[in-house]
Scaffold this active site. Structure first.
Site, PDB file in Angstrom:
ATOM      1  N   LYS A 253     -12.360 -55.394  29.905  1.00  0.00           N
ATOM      2  CA  LYS A 253     -13.758 -53.990  29.473  1.00  0.00           C
ATOM      3  C   LYS A 253     -14.890 -54.767  29.382  1.00  0.00           C
ATOM      4  O   LYS A 253     -15.610 -55.041  28.963  1.00  0.00           O
ATOM      5  CB  LYS A 253     -12.713 -53.240  27.899  1.00  0.00           C
ATOM      6  CG  LYS A 253     -11.482 -52.761  28.519  1.00  0.00           C
ATOM      7  CD  LYS A 253     -10.649 -51.712  26.987  1.00  0.00           C
ATOM      8  CE  LYS A 253      -9.381 -51.161  27.530  1.00  0.00           C
ATOM      9  NZ  LYS A 253      -8.674 -50.426  26.419  1.00  0.00           N
TER      10      LYS A 253
ATOM     11  N   ARG B 247      -0.735 -41.361  25.468  1.00  0.00           N
ATOM     12  CA  ARG B 247      -0.581 -39.827  26.160  1.00  0.00           C
ATOM     13  C   ARG B 247      -0.564 -39.453  27.557  1.00  0.00           C
ATOM     14  O   ARG B 247      -0.138 -38.447  27.259  1.00  0.00           O
ATOM     15  CB  ARG B 247      -2.784 -39.923  26.572  1.00  0.00           C
ATOM     16  CG  ARG B 247      -3.757 -39.826  25.549  1.00  0.00           C
ATOM     17  CD  ARG B 247      -5.263 -40.680  25.979  1.00  0.00           C
ATOM     18  NE  ARG B 247      -5.067 -41.388  27.304  1.00  0.00           N
ATOM     19  CZ  ARG B 247      -5.834 -42.555  27.219  1.00  0.00           C
ATOM     20  NH1 ARG B 247      -6.443 -42.980  26.613  1.00  0.00           N
ATOM     21  NH2 ARG B 247      -5.836 -43.157  28.356  1.00  0.00           N
TER      22      ARG B 247
ATOM     23  N   SER C 164     -11.004 -43.219  25.207  1.00  0.00           N
ATOM     24  CA  SER C 164     -12.370 -43.802  25.496  1.00  0.00           C
ATOM     25  C   SER C 164     -13.931 -43.994  26.763  1.00  0.00           C
ATOM     26  O   SER C 164     -14.641 -43.729  26.344  1.00  0.00           O
ATOM     27  CB  SER C 164     -12.958 -45.018  24.192  1.00  0.00           C
ATOM     28  OG  SER C 164     -12.069 -45.365  23.204  1.00  0.00           O
TER      29      SER C 164
ATOM     30  N   HIS D 139      -7.646 -41.498  18.878  1.00  0.00           N
ATOM     31  CA  HIS D 139      -7.184 -42.722  17.764  1.00  0.00           C
ATOM     32  C   HIS D 139      -7.295 -42.491  16.332  1.00  0.00           C
ATOM     33  O   HIS D 139      -5.927 -42.892  15.832  1.00  0.00           O
ATOM     34  CB  HIS D 139      -8.303 -43.778  18.128  1.00  0.00           C
ATOM     35  CG  HIS D 139      -8.655 -44.437  19.350  1.00  0.00           C
ATOM     36  ND1 HIS D 139      -9.821 -44.033  19.365  1.00  0.00           N
ATOM     37  CD2 HIS D 139      -7.587 -44.686  20.583  1.00  0.00           C
ATOM     38  CE1 HIS D 139      -9.584 -44.997  20.933  1.00  0.00           C
ATOM     39  NE2 HIS D 139      -8.502 -45.535  21.477  1.00  0.00           N
TER      40      HIS D 139
END
Length: 170
Positions: free
Chosen positions: A43, A94, A132, A19
């Site tokens: 989440k 990514r 994360s 990040h």
């Protein structure tokens, strides 16, 4: 001259070195970059929105990014971008799986507001595996996450895991 404002949204739970890389590089593309710390109903966050904003602010200061500010939001991204005057949404990629999701989101966002462009930045090759979700999983099983987050965030993650309890100890 019109100020070019970018918005880098995310849950940032926790804020990783990946990040930070996207934030640092995104800040070079605009006059002002807003890091938008948001909620995501799908989440289960480790940290509160305020804790996440504080983490990101500490990283902004640590990196000396004078043109970056941090704001929380719990609203439709395009509404926030419009309200903040952003003309660019910054997103990090990514892997191919990220691209598929982000491509769909960019298409929907364009349908909502075609004046705002989405800019994709590829993660640095050394940071591509960092997520994360994986950082939290490693921490919950007692693994070392210091290679994936800054030292202050590593301390916060370890402290939170100790408070919650590691997997297998509950």
């Amino acid at each position: 001259m019109v100020e070019r404002i970018g918005l880098y949204p995310g849950t940032f739970d926790p804020f990783t070195l990946g990040h930070a890389d996207i934030m640092r590089r995104g800040a070079k593309l605009v006059d002002r970059l807003i890091v938008g710390v948001t909620t995501n109903p799908s989440k289960d966050p480790m940290f509160t929105p305020q804790e996440r904003m504080d983490m990101v602010r500490s990283e902004v200061a640590r990196l000396g990014l004078a043109n970056v500010e941090v704001k929380g939001f719990d609203a439709l991204l395009m509404d926030v971008a419009e309200r903040e005057g952003a003309s660019i949404i910054v997103r990090g990629l990514r892997a191919v799986a990220d691209f598929e999701y982000e491509y769909q989101m960019a298409g929907m966002n364009q349908q909502l507001n075609s004046r705002i462009e989405t800019v994709f930045l590829m993660a640095d090759i050394s940071l591509q595996p960092i997520a994360s979700k994986l950082v939290k999983e490693i921490a919950f099983y007692g693994g070392d996450v210091s290679r994936f987050v800054s030292a202050p965030i590593c301390e916060a993650v370890v402290a939170r895991v100790e408070k919650i309890g590691r997997k297998g100890e509950r």
